[in-house]
Design a protein around this motif. Structure first.
Motif, PDB file in Angstrom:
ATOM      1  N   PHE A 215       0.869  -1.181   0.000  1.00 15.47           N
ATOM      2  CA  PHE A 215       0.000   0.000   0.000  1.00 15.47           C
ATOM      3  C   PHE A 215       0.902   1.227   0.000  1.00 15.47           C
ATOM      4  O   PHE A 215       1.644   1.462   0.958  1.00 15.47           O
ATOM      5  CB  PHE A 215      -0.915   0.014   1.226  1.00 15.47           C
ATOM      6  CG  PHE A 215      -1.961   1.101   1.185  1.00 15.47           C
ATOM      7  CD1 PHE A 215      -3.205   0.869   0.620  1.00 15.47           C
ATOM      8  CD2 PHE A 215      -1.701   2.365   1.699  1.00 15.47           C
ATOM      9  CE1 PHE A 215      -4.170   1.874   0.571  1.00 15.47           C
ATOM     10  CE2 PHE A 215      -2.651   3.368   1.655  1.00 15.47           C
ATOM     11  CZ  PHE A 215      -3.892   3.122   1.086  1.00 15.47           C
ATOM     12  N   LEU A 216       0.850   1.986  -1.087  1.00 16.58           N
ATOM     13  CA  LEU A 216       1.706   3.161  -1.230  1.00 16.58           C
ATOM     14  C   LEU A 216       0.913   4.412  -0.876  1.00 16.58           C
ATOM     15  O   LEU A 216       0.023   4.833  -1.615  1.00 16.58           O
ATOM     16  CB  LEU A 216       2.240   3.252  -2.660  1.00 16.58           C
ATOM     17  CG  LEU A 216       3.156   2.101  -3.092  1.00 16.58           C
ATOM     18  CD1 LEU A 216       3.587   2.282  -4.545  1.00 16.58           C
ATOM     19  CD2 LEU A 216       4.372   1.999  -2.180  1.00 16.58           C
ATOM     20  N   ALA A 217       1.227   4.979   0.274  1.00 17.00           N
ATOM     21  CA  ALA A 217       0.573   6.206   0.729  1.00 17.00           C
ATOM     22  C   ALA A 217       1.528   7.361   0.460  1.00 17.00           C
ATOM     23  O   ALA A 217       2.591   7.449   1.077  1.00 17.00           O
ATOM     24  CB  ALA A 217       0.239   6.115   2.212  1.00 17.00           C
ATOM     25  N   SER A 218       1.166   8.210  -0.480  1.00 11.77           N
ATOM     26  CA  SER A 218       2.082   9.288  -0.852  1.00 11.77           C
ATOM     27  C   SER A 218       1.340  10.370  -1.616  1.00 11.77           C
ATOM     28  O   SER A 218       0.400  10.086  -2.362  1.00 11.77           O
ATOM     29  CB  SER A 218       3.216   8.740  -1.728  1.00 11.77           C
ATOM     30  OG  SER A 218       4.070   9.783  -2.149  1.00 11.77           O
ATOM     31  N   HIS A 219       1.793  11.612  -1.430  1.00 11.65           N
ATOM     32  CA  HIS A 219       1.311  12.730  -2.230  1.00 11.65           C
ATOM     33  C   HIS A 219       2.321  13.096  -3.309  1.00 11.65           C
ATOM     34  O   HIS A 219       2.156  14.109  -3.989  1.00 11.65           O
ATOM     35  CB  HIS A 219       1.051  13.948  -1.338  1.00 11.65           C
ATOM     36  CG  HIS A 219      -0.028  13.718  -0.336  1.00 11.65           C
ATOM     37  ND1 HIS A 219      -0.093  14.395   0.858  1.00 11.65           N
ATOM     38  CD2 HIS A 219      -1.084  12.873  -0.335  1.00 11.65           C
ATOM     39  CE1 HIS A 219      -1.143  13.981   1.547  1.00 11.65           C
ATOM     40  NE2 HIS A 219      -1.756  13.058   0.835  1.00 11.65           N
ATOM     41  N   ASN A 220       3.354  12.272  -3.433  1.00 13.93           N
ATOM     42  CA  ASN A 220       4.394  12.521  -4.424  1.00 13.93           C
ATOM     43  C   ASN A 220       3.976  11.874  -5.746  1.00 13.93           C
ATOM     44  O   ASN A 220       3.974  10.649  -5.883  1.00 13.93           O
ATOM     45  CB  ASN A 220       5.727  11.952  -3.933  1.00 13.93           C
ATOM     46  CG  ASN A 220       6.879  12.310  -4.839  1.00 13.93           C
ATOM     47  OD1 ASN A 220       6.907  11.943  -6.007  1.00 13.93           O
ATOM     48  ND2 ASN A 220       7.850  13.034  -4.295  1.00 13.93           N
ATOM     49  N   ARG A 221       3.616  12.705  -6.689  1.00 16.00           N
ATOM     50  CA  ARG A 221       3.074  12.222  -7.960  1.00 16.00           C
ATOM     51  C   ARG A 221       4.063  11.324  -8.693  1.00 16.00           C
ATOM     52  O   ARG A 221       3.697  10.270  -9.235  1.00 16.00           O
ATOM     53  CB  ARG A 221       2.693  13.425  -8.833  1.00 16.00           C
ATOM     54  CG  ARG A 221       1.944  13.094 -10.113  1.00 16.00           C
ATOM     55  CD  ARG A 221       1.503  14.379 -10.809  1.00 16.00           C
ATOM     56  NE  ARG A 221       0.662  14.098 -11.958  1.00 16.00           N
ATOM     57  CZ  ARG A 221       1.125  13.863 -13.179  1.00 16.00           C
ATOM     58  NH1 ARG A 221       2.434  13.874 -13.393  1.00 16.00           N
ATOM     59  NH2 ARG A 221       0.298  13.615 -14.180  1.00 16.00           N
ATOM     60  N   GLU A 222       5.321  11.732  -8.708  1.00 18.81           N
ATOM     61  CA  GLU A 222       6.332  10.961  -9.427  1.00 18.81           C
ATOM     62  C   GLU A 222       6.486   9.565  -8.838  1.00 18.81           C
ATOM     63  O   GLU A 222       6.586   8.573  -9.567  1.00 18.81           O
ATOM     64  CB  GLU A 222       7.667  11.702  -9.391  1.00 18.81           C
ATOM     65  CG  GLU A 222       8.783  10.986 -10.138  1.00 18.81           C
ATOM     66  CD  GLU A 222      10.097  11.747 -10.084  1.00 18.81           C
ATOM     67  OE1 GLU A 222      11.117  11.164 -10.489  1.00 18.81           O
ATOM     68  OE2 GLU A 222      10.096  12.903  -9.635  1.00 18.81           O
ATOM     69  N   SER A 223       6.491   9.472  -7.512  1.00 18.67           N
ATOM     70  CA  SER A 223       6.676   8.173  -6.861  1.00 18.67           C
ATOM     71  C   SER A 223       5.548   7.206  -7.191  1.00 18.67           C
ATOM     72  O   SER A 223       5.789   6.049  -7.558  1.00 18.67           O
ATOM     73  CB  SER A 223       6.774   8.346  -5.340  1.00 18.67           C
ATOM     74  OG  SER A 223       8.014   8.878  -4.962  1.00 18.67           O
ATOM     75  N   VAL A 224       4.301   7.671  -7.046  1.00 20.12           N
ATOM     76  CA  VAL A 224       3.190   6.741  -7.219  1.00 20.12           C
ATOM     77  C   VAL A 224       2.955   6.397  -8.688  1.00 20.12           C
ATOM     78  O   VAL A 224       2.625   5.250  -9.023  1.00 20.12           O
ATOM     79  CB  VAL A 224       1.900   7.275  -6.562  1.00 20.12           C
ATOM     80  CG1 VAL A 224       2.065   7.342  -5.049  1.00 20.12           C
ATOM     81  CG2 VAL A 224       1.486   8.622  -7.119  1.00 20.12           C
ATOM     82  N   LEU A 225       3.142   7.362  -9.577  1.00 19.46           N
ATOM     83  CA  LEU A 225       2.934   7.067 -10.993  1.00 19.46           C
ATOM     84  C   LEU A 225       4.011   6.132 -11.530  1.00 19.46           C
ATOM     85  O   LEU A 225       3.719   5.205 -12.298  1.00 19.46           O
ATOM     86  CB  LEU A 225       2.891   8.356 -11.810  1.00 19.46           C
ATOM     87  CG  LEU A 225       1.619   9.198 -11.669  1.00 19.46           C
ATOM     88  CD1 LEU A 225       1.716  10.452 -12.529  1.00 19.46           C
ATOM     89  CD2 LEU A 225       0.377   8.396 -12.055  1.00 19.46           C
ATOM     90  N   SER A 226       5.254   6.353 -11.135  1.00 19.82           N
ATOM     91  CA  SER A 226       6.323   5.461 -11.596  1.00 19.82           C
ATOM     92  C   SER A 226       6.126   4.062 -11.032  1.00 19.82           C
ATOM     93  O   SER A 226       6.373   3.063 -11.723  1.00 19.82           O
ATOM     94  CB  SER A 226       7.695   6.016 -11.208  1.00 19.82           C
ATOM     95  OG  SER A 226       7.827   6.130  -9.805  1.00 19.82           O
ATOM     96  N   ALA A 227       5.653   3.975  -9.788  1.00 14.92           N
ATOM     97  CA  ALA A 227       5.393   2.667  -9.193  1.00 14.92           C
ATOM     98  C   ALA A 227       4.269   1.955  -9.936  1.00 14.92           C
ATOM     99  O   ALA A 227       4.374   0.763 -10.258  1.00 14.92           O
ATOM    100  CB  ALA A 227       5.042   2.820  -7.719  1.00 14.92           C
ATOM    101  N   HIS A 228       3.193   2.681 -10.215  1.00 15.93           N
ATOM    102  CA  HIS A 228       2.069   2.025 -10.884  1.00 15.93           C
ATOM    103  C   HIS A 228       2.426   1.607 -12.311  1.00 15.93           C
ATOM    104  O   HIS A 228       2.005   0.538 -12.772  1.00 15.93           O
ATOM    105  CB  HIS A 228       0.841   2.924 -10.912  1.00 15.93           C
ATOM    106  CG  HIS A 228      -0.332   2.249 -11.552  1.00 15.93           C
ATOM    107  ND1 HIS A 228      -0.951   1.151 -10.989  1.00 15.93           N
ATOM    108  CD2 HIS A 228      -0.960   2.467 -12.740  1.00 15.93           C
ATOM    109  CE1 HIS A 228      -1.917   0.737 -11.789  1.00 15.93           C
ATOM    110  NE2 HIS A 228      -1.940   1.517 -12.847  1.00 15.93           N
ATOM    111  N   ARG A 229       3.197   2.422 -12.993  1.00 18.72           N
ATOM    112  CA  ARG A 229       3.588   2.053 -14.361  1.00 18.72           C
ATOM    113  C   ARG A 229       4.482   0.819 -14.358  1.00 18.72           C
ATOM    114  O   ARG A 229       4.385  -0.030 -15.248  1.00 18.72           O
ATOM    115  CB  ARG A 229       4.251   3.248 -15.041  1.00 18.72           C
ATOM    116  CG  ARG A 229       3.222   4.325 -15.408  1.00 18.72           C
ATOM    117  CD  ARG A 229       3.828   5.664 -15.754  1.00 18.72           C
ATOM    118  NE  ARG A 229       2.768   6.648 -15.986  1.00 18.72           N
ATOM    119  CZ  ARG A 229       2.969   7.955 -16.092  1.00 18.72           C
ATOM    120  NH1 ARG A 229       4.203   8.450 -15.974  1.00 18.72           N
ATOM    121  NH2 ARG A 229       1.951   8.774 -16.299  1.00 18.72           N
ATOM    122  N   LEU A 230       5.340   0.715 -13.355  1.00 18.39           N
ATOM    123  CA  LEU A 230       6.157  -0.496 -13.220  1.00 18.39           C
ATOM    124  C   LEU A 230       5.269  -1.707 -12.953  1.00 18.39           C
ATOM    125  O   LEU A 230       5.458  -2.777 -13.552  1.00 18.39           O
ATOM    126  CB  LEU A 230       7.167  -0.320 -12.084  1.00 18.39           C
ATOM    127  CG  LEU A 230       7.982  -1.562 -11.712  1.00 18.39           C
ATOM    128  CD1 LEU A 230       8.836  -2.036 -12.886  1.00 18.39           C
ATOM    129  CD2 LEU A 230       8.854  -1.276 -10.488  1.00 18.39           C
TER     130      LEU A 230
END
Length: 321
Positions: A215-230
Protein backbone atom coordinates in the motif's frame (compact mmCIF):
# COMPACT_ATOMS: atom_id res chain seq x y z
CA UNK A 1 -0.50 11.45 20.62
CA UNK A 2 2.97 12.73 19.72
CA UNK A 3 6.21 12.36 21.68
CA UNK A 4 8.44 15.43 21.46
CA UNK A 5 12.05 14.23 21.44
CA UNK A 6 13.39 17.70 22.30
CA UNK A 7 11.21 18.11 25.40
CA UNK A 8 11.03 14.37 26.16
CA UNK A 9 7.30 14.67 26.72
CA UNK A 10 4.06 13.33 25.27
CA UNK A 11 0.80 15.20 24.86
CA UNK A 12 -1.52 12.73 26.58
CA UNK A 13 -3.26 13.94 29.70
CA UNK A 14 -1.88 11.36 32.13
CA UNK A 15 1.83 10.84 32.69
CA UNK A 16 3.16 7.30 32.32
CA UNK A 17 4.75 7.48 35.76
CA UNK A 18 1.31 7.76 37.36
CA UNK A 19 -0.01 4.57 35.77
CA UNK A 20 -1.20 2.10 38.41
CA UNK A 21 -0.04 -1.31 37.18
CA UNK A 22 -2.55 -3.17 39.39
CA UNK A 23 -5.45 -1.07 38.14
CA UNK A 24 -4.34 -1.59 34.56
CA UNK A 25 -4.19 -5.34 35.09
CA UNK A 26 -7.79 -5.28 36.31
CA UNK A 27 -9.40 -2.89 33.84
CA UNK A 28 -8.08 0.13 31.97
CA UNK A 29 -10.78 2.65 31.10
CA UNK A 30 -8.63 4.30 28.41
CA UNK A 31 -8.20 1.01 26.58
CA UNK A 32 -11.91 0.27 26.88
CA UNK A 33 -12.82 3.71 25.53
CA UNK A 34 -10.42 3.18 22.60
CA UNK A 35 -11.91 -0.27 21.92
CA UNK A 36 -15.49 0.99 21.94
CA UNK A 37 -14.66 4.03 19.81
CA UNK A 38 -12.80 1.93 17.26
CA UNK A 39 -15.65 -0.58 16.98
CA UNK A 40 -18.08 2.30 16.45
CA UNK A 41 -15.86 3.59 13.67
CA UNK A 42 -15.83 0.12 12.14
CA UNK A 43 -19.63 0.22 12.07
CA UNK A 44 -19.44 3.32 9.85
CA UNK A 45 -17.32 1.81 7.09
CA UNK A 46 -18.13 -0.69 4.38
CA UNK A 47 -16.74 -3.89 2.96
CA UNK A 48 -13.51 -3.23 1.09
CA UNK A 49 -12.66 -0.15 3.16
CA UNK A 50 -9.61 0.28 5.37
CA UNK A 51 -9.58 1.11 9.08
CA UNK A 52 -6.51 3.02 10.30
CA UNK A 53 -5.56 2.51 13.94
CA UNK A 54 -3.57 4.90 16.12
CA UNK A 55 -2.68 2.49 18.87
CA UNK A 56 -1.31 5.00 21.40
CA UNK A 57 -4.93 6.13 21.61
CA UNK A 58 -5.26 3.23 24.05
CA UNK A 59 -3.81 5.51 26.71
CA UNK A 60 -0.79 5.83 29.02
CA UNK A 61 -0.46 2.13 29.89
CA UNK A 62 -0.28 1.25 26.21
CA UNK A 63 2.19 4.01 25.37
CA UNK A 64 4.33 3.09 28.37
CA UNK A 65 4.65 -0.49 27.10
CA UNK A 66 5.42 0.73 23.59
CA UNK A 67 8.14 3.07 24.90
CA UNK A 68 9.90 -0.02 26.30
CA UNK A 69 9.56 -1.88 23.01
CA UNK A 70 7.05 -4.24 24.60
CA UNK A 71 3.64 -5.54 23.62
CA UNK A 72 0.76 -3.57 25.17
CA UNK A 73 -1.28 -4.86 28.14
CA UNK A 74 -3.36 -7.99 27.55
CA UNK A 75 -6.55 -5.93 27.57
CA UNK A 76 -5.25 -3.98 24.57
CA UNK A 77 -4.14 -7.18 22.82
CA UNK A 78 -7.63 -8.60 23.35
CA UNK A 79 -9.16 -5.42 21.93
CA UNK A 80 -6.92 -5.58 18.87
CA UNK A 81 -7.77 -9.24 18.38
CA UNK A 82 -11.49 -8.49 18.57
CA UNK A 83 -11.21 -5.60 16.10
CA UNK A 84 -9.05 -7.58 13.66
CA UNK A 85 -11.42 -10.56 13.81
CA UNK A 86 -14.43 -8.37 13.01
CA UNK A 87 -12.53 -6.66 10.19
CA UNK A 88 -11.55 -9.98 8.64
CA UNK A 89 -15.15 -11.18 8.81
CA UNK A 90 -16.31 -8.01 7.03
CA UNK A 91 -13.49 -7.89 4.46
CA UNK A 92 -12.10 -4.69 5.96
CA UNK A 93 -8.35 -4.18 6.17
CA UNK A 94 -6.47 -2.53 9.03
CA UNK A 95 -3.56 -0.14 8.80
CA UNK A 96 -1.58 0.28 12.01
CA UNK A 97 -0.30 3.84 11.84
CA UNK A 98 3.32 4.69 12.47
CA UNK A 99 3.90 7.08 15.35
CA UNK A 100 6.74 8.86 17.13
CA UNK A 101 9.92 6.80 17.41
CA UNK A 102 9.60 6.84 21.20
CA UNK A 103 6.83 4.25 20.76
CA UNK A 104 7.48 2.78 17.34
CA UNK A 105 9.40 -0.36 18.35
CA UNK A 106 6.51 -1.52 20.50
CA UNK A 107 3.99 -0.63 17.81
CA UNK A 108 5.94 -2.51 15.14
CA UNK A 109 6.25 -5.53 17.41
CA UNK A 110 2.50 -5.52 17.99
CA UNK A 111 1.77 -5.13 14.26
CA UNK A 112 4.08 -8.03 13.46
CA UNK A 113 2.19 -10.34 15.82
CA UNK A 114 -1.14 -9.25 14.35
CA UNK A 115 0.15 -9.91 10.82
CA UNK A 116 1.44 -13.30 11.92
CA UNK A 117 -2.04 -14.28 13.11
CA UNK A 118 -4.40 -12.63 10.63
CA UNK A 119 -2.46 -12.33 7.35
CA UNK A 120 -2.99 -15.81 6.02
CA UNK A 121 -4.12 -17.24 2.66
CA UNK A 122 -2.03 -14.74 0.71
CA UNK A 123 -4.01 -11.68 1.78
CA UNK A 124 -3.14 -8.94 4.23
CA UNK A 125 -5.77 -7.98 6.78
CA UNK A 126 -3.17 -6.05 8.80
CA UNK A 127 -0.70 -3.54 7.36
CA UNK A 128 2.23 -2.16 9.30
CA UNK A 129 3.39 1.33 8.36
CA UNK A 130 7.04 1.78 7.36
CA UNK A 131 8.48 5.30 7.32
CA UNK A 132 10.97 5.77 4.50
CA UNK A 133 12.56 8.85 6.07
CA UNK A 134 14.04 6.76 8.90
CA UNK A 135 17.53 5.42 8.38
CA UNK A 136 16.75 2.03 9.93
CA UNK A 137 13.55 1.31 7.99
CA UNK A 138 15.31 -1.03 5.56
CA UNK A 139 16.58 -3.08 8.53
CA UNK A 140 13.14 -3.21 10.16
CA UNK A 141 11.56 -4.23 6.88
CA UNK A 142 14.20 -6.93 6.31
CA UNK A 143 13.45 -8.41 9.74
CA UNK A 144 9.70 -8.42 9.10
CA UNK A 145 10.21 -9.97 5.67
CA UNK A 146 12.34 -12.70 7.22
CA UNK A 147 9.57 -13.43 9.73
CA UNK A 148 6.95 -13.52 6.96
CA UNK A 149 9.07 -15.86 4.84
CA UNK A 150 9.81 -18.14 7.79
CA UNK A 151 6.27 -18.34 9.20
CA UNK A 152 4.38 -18.20 5.91
CA UNK A 153 2.22 -15.13 6.46
CA UNK A 154 1.63 -12.16 4.17
CA UNK A 155 3.46 -8.96 5.02
CA UNK A 156 1.18 -5.92 4.85
CA UNK A 157 3.57 -3.19 3.74
CA UNK A 158 2.19 0.33 3.93
CA UNK A 159 4.91 2.74 2.86
CA UNK A 160 4.99 6.43 3.78
CA UNK A 161 7.72 9.02 3.86
CA UNK A 162 7.07 10.11 7.46
CA UNK A 163 5.33 12.88 9.38
CA UNK A 164 7.16 13.33 12.70
CA UNK A 165 10.20 15.27 11.55
CA UNK A 166 9.60 18.12 14.01
CA UNK A 167 9.24 15.90 17.07
CA UNK A 168 11.48 12.88 16.43
CA UNK A 169 15.22 12.62 16.98
CA UNK A 170 16.64 14.21 13.83
CA UNK A 171 19.64 11.88 13.81
CA UNK A 172 17.30 8.96 13.07
CA UNK A 173 16.04 10.62 9.89
CA UNK A 174 17.75 10.73 6.51
CA UNK A 175 19.93 13.80 6.05
CA UNK A 176 18.23 15.04 2.88
CA UNK A 177 14.85 14.85 1.18
CA UNK A 178 16.59 13.22 -1.78
CA UNK A 179 17.77 10.40 0.48
CA UNK A 180 14.20 9.93 1.71
CA UNK A 181 12.84 9.94 -1.84
CA UNK A 182 15.42 7.36 -2.88
CA UNK A 183 14.58 5.17 0.12
CA UNK A 184 10.86 5.36 -0.64
CA UNK A 185 11.23 4.56 -4.33
CA UNK A 186 13.74 1.77 -3.68
CA UNK A 187 11.38 -0.04 -1.32
CA UNK A 188 8.28 0.55 -3.46
CA UNK A 189 9.84 -0.57 -6.72
CA UNK A 190 11.77 -3.37 -5.03
CA UNK A 191 8.52 -4.79 -3.68
CA UNK A 192 6.90 -4.56 -7.11
CA UNK A 193 9.89 -6.38 -8.63
CA UNK A 194 9.86 -8.87 -5.74
CA UNK A 195 13.47 -8.14 -4.89
CA UNK A 196 14.45 -6.25 -1.74
CA UNK A 197 17.92 -6.86 -0.36
CA UNK A 198 18.58 -10.60 -0.17
CA UNK A 199 14.89 -11.42 -0.64
CA UNK A 200 14.24 -12.43 -4.23
CA UNK A 201 17.91 -11.92 -5.13
CA UNK A 202 20.27 -14.47 -6.65
CA UNK A 203 23.32 -15.96 -5.01
CA UNK A 204 24.16 -18.22 -2.07
CA UNK A 205 22.80 -15.84 0.59
CA UNK A 206 19.53 -15.12 -1.23
CA UNK A 207 16.19 -15.91 0.36
CA UNK A 208 12.77 -16.39 -1.25
CA UNK A 209 10.64 -13.29 -1.54
CA UNK A 210 7.75 -13.63 0.93
CA UNK A 211 4.10 -12.94 0.25
CA UNK A 212 3.65 -9.14 0.32
CA UNK A 213 0.67 -6.83 -0.15
CA UNK A 214 1.76 -3.25 -0.86
CA UNK A 215 0.00 0.00 0.00
CA UNK A 216 1.71 3.16 -1.23
CA UNK A 217 0.57 6.21 0.73
CA UNK A 218 2.08 9.29 -0.85
CA UNK A 219 1.31 12.73 -2.23
CA UNK A 220 4.39 12.52 -4.42
CA UNK A 221 3.07 12.22 -7.96
CA UNK A 222 6.33 10.96 -9.43
CA UNK A 223 6.68 8.17 -6.86
CA UNK A 224 3.19 6.74 -7.22
CA UNK A 225 2.93 7.07 -10.99
CA UNK A 226 6.32 5.46 -11.60
CA UNK A 227 5.39 2.67 -9.19
CA UNK A 228 2.07 2.02 -10.88
CA UNK A 229 3.59 2.05 -14.36
CA UNK A 230 6.16 -0.50 -13.22
CA UNK A 231 3.37 -2.63 -11.75
CA UNK A 232 1.38 -2.46 -14.98
CA UNK A 233 4.43 -3.23 -17.13
CA UNK A 234 5.19 -6.32 -15.09
CA UNK A 235 1.62 -7.56 -15.30
CA UNK A 236 1.53 -7.08 -19.06
CA UNK A 237 4.90 -8.84 -19.44
CA UNK A 238 3.82 -11.75 -17.26
CA UNK A 239 6.49 -10.98 -14.65
CA UNK A 240 5.96 -11.58 -10.92
CA UNK A 241 4.79 -8.66 -8.80
CA UNK A 242 2.68 -7.98 -5.70
CA UNK A 243 -0.84 -6.58 -5.19
CA UNK A 244 -0.71 -2.80 -4.74
CA UNK A 245 -3.10 -0.02 -3.75
CA UNK A 246 -2.57 3.70 -3.31
CA UNK A 247 -3.75 6.30 -0.83
CA UNK A 248 -3.83 10.03 -0.26
CA UNK A 249 -5.41 12.13 2.45
CA UNK A 250 -8.95 13.37 1.98
CA UNK A 251 -8.92 16.95 0.74
CA UNK A 252 -5.31 16.85 -0.40
CA UNK A 253 -3.46 15.97 -3.61
CA UNK A 254 -6.59 15.16 -5.60
CA UNK A 255 -4.56 15.68 -8.76
CA UNK A 256 -2.33 12.77 -7.70
CA UNK A 257 -5.37 10.58 -7.02
CA UNK A 258 -7.03 11.47 -10.33
CA UNK A 259 -3.79 10.93 -12.24
CA UNK A 260 -3.57 7.43 -10.81
CA UNK A 261 -7.19 6.67 -11.69
CA UNK A 262 -6.47 7.75 -15.27
CA UNK A 263 -3.73 5.11 -15.53
CA UNK A 264 -6.01 2.34 -16.75
CA UNK A 265 -4.82 -1.03 -17.96
CA UNK A 266 -5.44 -2.37 -21.46
CA UNK A 267 -8.64 -3.95 -20.14
CA UNK A 268 -9.80 -0.57 -18.82
CA UNK A 269 -9.25 -1.39 -15.15
CA UNK A 270 -8.12 1.52 -12.97
CA UNK A 271 -5.79 1.10 -9.98
CA UNK A 272 -7.23 0.97 -6.47
CA UNK A 273 -6.99 4.48 -4.99
CA UNK A 274 -8.30 5.34 -1.53
CA UNK A 275 -8.72 8.56 0.41
CA UNK A 276 -8.01 8.67 4.14
CA UNK A 277 -10.58 10.58 6.20
CA UNK A 278 -9.84 11.44 9.83
CA UNK A 279 -12.67 12.43 12.13
CA UNK A 280 -13.11 13.31 15.78
CA UNK A 281 -13.07 16.28 18.13
CA UNK A 282 -10.65 19.16 17.61
CA UNK A 283 -8.64 17.96 20.60
CA UNK A 284 -8.39 14.47 19.12
CA UNK A 285 -7.41 15.70 15.67
CA UNK A 286 -5.19 18.73 16.33
CA UNK A 287 -1.97 16.69 16.35
CA UNK A 288 -2.96 15.14 13.04
CA UNK A 289 -3.68 18.56 11.54
CA UNK A 290 -0.34 19.96 12.70
CA UNK A 291 1.55 17.04 11.16
CA UNK A 292 -0.27 17.57 7.89
CA UNK A 293 0.73 21.25 7.93
CA UNK A 294 4.39 20.30 8.29
CA UNK A 295 4.12 17.55 5.71
CA UNK A 296 2.61 19.94 3.19
CA UNK A 297 4.94 22.90 3.28
CA UNK A 298 5.23 22.42 -0.48
CA UNK A 299 1.45 22.78 -0.84
CA UNK A 300 1.77 25.94 -2.94
CA UNK A 301 3.53 23.99 -5.67
CA UNK A 302 0.94 21.22 -5.54
CA UNK A 303 -1.89 23.75 -5.59
CA UNK A 304 -0.54 25.09 -8.87
CA UNK A 305 -0.41 21.56 -10.27
CA UNK A 306 -3.97 20.87 -9.14
CA UNK A 307 -5.21 24.17 -10.59
CA UNK A 308 -3.68 23.28 -13.95
CA UNK A 309 -5.26 19.82 -13.84
CA UNK A 310 -8.68 21.21 -12.89
CA UNK A 311 -8.54 23.79 -15.68
CA UNK A 312 -7.80 21.03 -18.20
CA UNK A 313 -10.70 18.99 -16.85
CA UNK A 314 -13.12 21.93 -17.13
CA UNK A 315 -12.09 22.45 -20.75
CA UNK A 316 -12.47 18.75 -21.47
CA UNK A 317 -16.00 18.67 -20.04
CA UNK A 318 -17.19 21.82 -21.77
CA UNK A 319 -15.74 21.05 -25.18
CA UNK A 320 -16.00 17.27 -25.19
CA UNK A 321 -18.12 16.09 -28.05
Amino acid sequence: MVFDHKNESANHHTSDKFVDAKAVAAHDTDIEAWRVGTLRTLDLISEGDILALKTTGGGPAVSMAFSKGELPPQQMLDALDEIATKCKERNVQIIVDAESQHWQKGIARTSLELMRKFNRDGKAVIYNTYQAYLKDTSDVLAYHMAEAERDGFTLGLKLVRGAYILSDNRSLIHDTKEDTDNAYNTIAQGALRQQIGIFGASGPSARPFPSVNLFLASHNRESVLSAHRLYRQRLEAGLPTVPVAYGQLHGMSDEVSFSLLAEKSESGKAPEVLKCTTWGSMGECVGYLLRRAVENRDAVLRTKDEFTALRKEVKRRFFWA
